[in-house]
Design a protein around this motif. Sequence first.
Motif, PDB file in Angstrom:
ATOM      1  N   LYS A   1      75.156 -28.699 -90.457  1.00 17.31           N
ATOM      2  CA  LYS A   1      75.055 -27.625 -89.410  1.00 17.31           C
ATOM      3  C   LYS A   1      75.047 -28.140 -88.006  1.00 17.31           C
ATOM      4  O   LYS A   1      75.240 -27.305 -86.938  1.00 17.31           O
ATOM      5  N   ILE A   2      74.147 -29.182 -87.889  1.00 16.84           N
ATOM      6  CA  ILE A   2      73.392 -29.632 -86.604  1.00 16.84           C
ATOM      7  C   ILE A   2      74.131 -30.966 -86.024  1.00 16.84           C
ATOM      8  O   ILE A   2      73.919 -31.417 -85.031  1.00 16.84           O
ATOM      9  N   ASP A   3      75.054 -31.366 -86.979  1.00 21.89           N
ATOM     10  CA  ASP A   3      75.926 -32.852 -86.379  1.00 21.89           C
ATOM     11  C   ASP A   3      76.469 -32.658 -85.430  1.00 21.89           C
ATOM     12  O   ASP A   3      77.515 -31.625 -84.905  1.00 21.89           O
ATOM     13  N   ASP A   4      76.239 -33.184 -84.300  1.00 20.01           N
ATOM     14  CA  ASP A   4      76.779 -33.149 -82.882  1.00 20.01           C
ATOM     15  C   ASP A   4      76.501 -34.804 -82.244  1.00 20.01           C
ATOM     16  O   ASP A   4      75.534 -35.381 -82.520  1.00 20.01           O
ATOM     17  N   SER A   5      77.461 -34.819 -81.470  1.00 22.58           N
ATOM     18  CA  SER A   5      77.167 -36.223 -80.661  1.00 22.58           C
ATOM     19  C   SER A   5      76.179 -36.325 -79.781  1.00 22.58           C
ATOM     20  O   SER A   5      75.796 -37.482 -79.241  1.00 22.58           O
ATOM     21  N   LYS A   6      75.419 -35.057 -79.313  1.00 24.87           N
ATOM     22  CA  LYS A   6      74.268 -35.403 -78.647  1.00 24.87           C
ATOM     23  C   LYS A   6      73.102 -35.640 -79.420  1.00 24.87           C
ATOM     24  O   LYS A   6      71.855 -36.033 -79.040  1.00 24.87           O
ATOM     25  N   VAL A   7      73.141 -35.466 -80.664  1.00 28.19           N
ATOM     26  CA  VAL A   7      71.927 -35.489 -81.622  1.00 28.19           C
ATOM     27  C   VAL A   7      71.705 -36.745 -81.986  1.00 28.19           C
ATOM     28  O   VAL A   7      72.631 -37.485 -82.363  1.00 28.19           O
ATOM     29  N   ILE A   8      70.230 -37.043 -81.867  1.00 26.49           N
ATOM     30  CA  ILE A   8      69.751 -38.338 -82.605  1.00 26.49           C
ATOM     31  C   ILE A   8      68.617 -37.924 -83.510  1.00 26.49           C
ATOM     32  O   ILE A   8      67.666 -37.434 -83.189  1.00 26.49           O
TER      33      ILE A   8
ATOM     34  N   LYS B   1      61.944 -42.118 -93.259  1.00 21.86           N
ATOM     35  CA  LYS B   1      62.389 -42.362 -94.735  1.00 21.86           C
ATOM     36  C   LYS B   1      63.751 -42.905 -94.771  1.00 21.86           C
ATOM     37  O   LYS B   1      64.632 -42.339 -94.097  1.00 21.86           O
ATOM     38  N   LYS B   2      64.258 -43.811 -95.498  1.00 18.93           N
ATOM     39  CA  LYS B   2      65.517 -44.473 -95.689  1.00 18.93           C
ATOM     40  C   LYS B   2      66.198 -43.176 -96.442  1.00 18.93           C
ATOM     41  O   LYS B   2      65.920 -43.546 -97.790  1.00 18.93           O
ATOM     42  N   GLU B   3      67.115 -42.439 -96.086  1.00 17.04           N
ATOM     43  CA  GLU B   3      67.679 -41.447 -97.111  1.00 17.04           C
ATOM     44  C   GLU B   3      68.947 -41.519 -96.978  1.00 17.04           C
ATOM     45  O   GLU B   3      69.732 -42.216 -96.076  1.00 17.04           O
ATOM     46  N   ASP B   4      69.742 -41.217 -98.087  1.00 19.72           N
ATOM     47  CA  ASP B   4      71.339 -41.127 -98.294  1.00 19.72           C
ATOM     48  C   ASP B   4      71.957 -39.944 -97.773  1.00 19.72           C
ATOM     49  O   ASP B   4      72.130 -38.994 -98.377  1.00 19.72           O
ATOM     50  N   LEU B   5      72.148 -39.999 -96.390  1.00 23.00           N
ATOM     51  CA  LEU B   5      72.647 -38.881 -95.731  1.00 23.00           C
ATOM     52  C   LEU B   5      74.044 -39.172 -94.883  1.00 23.00           C
ATOM     53  O   LEU B   5      74.086 -40.302 -94.684  1.00 23.00           O
ATOM     54  N   THR B   6      75.075 -38.253 -95.029  1.00 25.58           N
ATOM     55  CA  THR B   6      76.255 -38.489 -94.629  1.00 25.58           C
ATOM     56  C   THR B   6      76.309 -37.818 -92.977  1.00 25.58           C
ATOM     57  O   THR B   6      76.071 -36.862 -92.888  1.00 25.58           O
ATOM     58  N   ILE B   7      76.300 -38.785 -91.845  1.00 22.28           N
ATOM     59  CA  ILE B   7      76.539 -38.330 -90.538  1.00 22.28           C
ATOM     60  C   ILE B   7      77.681 -38.562 -90.090  1.00 22.28           C
ATOM     61  O   ILE B   7      78.545 -39.885 -90.327  1.00 22.28           O
TER      62      ILE B   7
END
Length: 278
Positions: A71-78, A83-89
């Motif tokens: 929902k929050i994925d955006d080119s402005k977002v860092i 924690k090293k987590e398995d997330l798809t960005i």
Amino acid sequence: MNVFLWTNCDLDGVASTITLGNVFYKSNFDYQCVFFGDFEKKYTEWFNEKSKEYDKIFIVGIPLNQSVINKIDDSKVIIVSDKKEDLTIYESTLIHEDITSCTKLLYKKFKDKFDFSADLKKLIIFIDDYNSYELKTKESKLLNGLFRKSGNNRFYNFVNKFWSGYQELSESELKLSASFYRDLNSELENLCLYQGEYKGHSIIATFAKGSANEIANSILDNYGCEIAIIVNMNTQFVSFRKNKNSSADIKFMAENLCNGGGSLNSSGWKINQKFMDF
């Protein structure tokens, strides 16, 4: 450049705010702390109204599952996580590492680009020491005690007070910090403990009003259990903590028992009927 930071309302969030604020001192830097359970709703409202005003949006130290990421994925977002987590960005930038605090991770990221003062380095060391719960320095406990006793606006007061780095606490601040530990020790001496298990992992649970971190760590250290559950009926919140050597999945517990979340070592959410039945 206009920069906005969202971060958790704890000491690591304070130091992360100060670290980034100093790095972006030439920018328009704004920030807000938020309890991670309220993040998705507040961020969505803010993003729709305010995001166009900012070039970079940092989200630091807030546990995020894949559903929220989508929902929050955006080119402005860092996104910054300790924690090293398995997330798809897809669009955002993800900075994550298994490390003792987001403050330390941000320092590592920017230390070659920004000249941190000696006082800022001290603050980073002390708050990282508390967040790791190694407690090698007396200052880390003093800062935590003062933070806990500093009222509803403590996050913003701390950011303002320590913006230029660590400074020695006054006599009145030392007394305030000490009062936190007196209250904590009194509560620890009078806890009612309940023993059980979850999927083969030993649990000790209790009802408490004080700091979930300190109470949970005391239980884990003194009773040899794998999981500590702290229930605060005043805030209607339940906290899950685990022994570092345990394979128990307390993040799953929080998700399964109270529709919550968190990290592998620290999770929780609001009390609901399913948790009370458990």
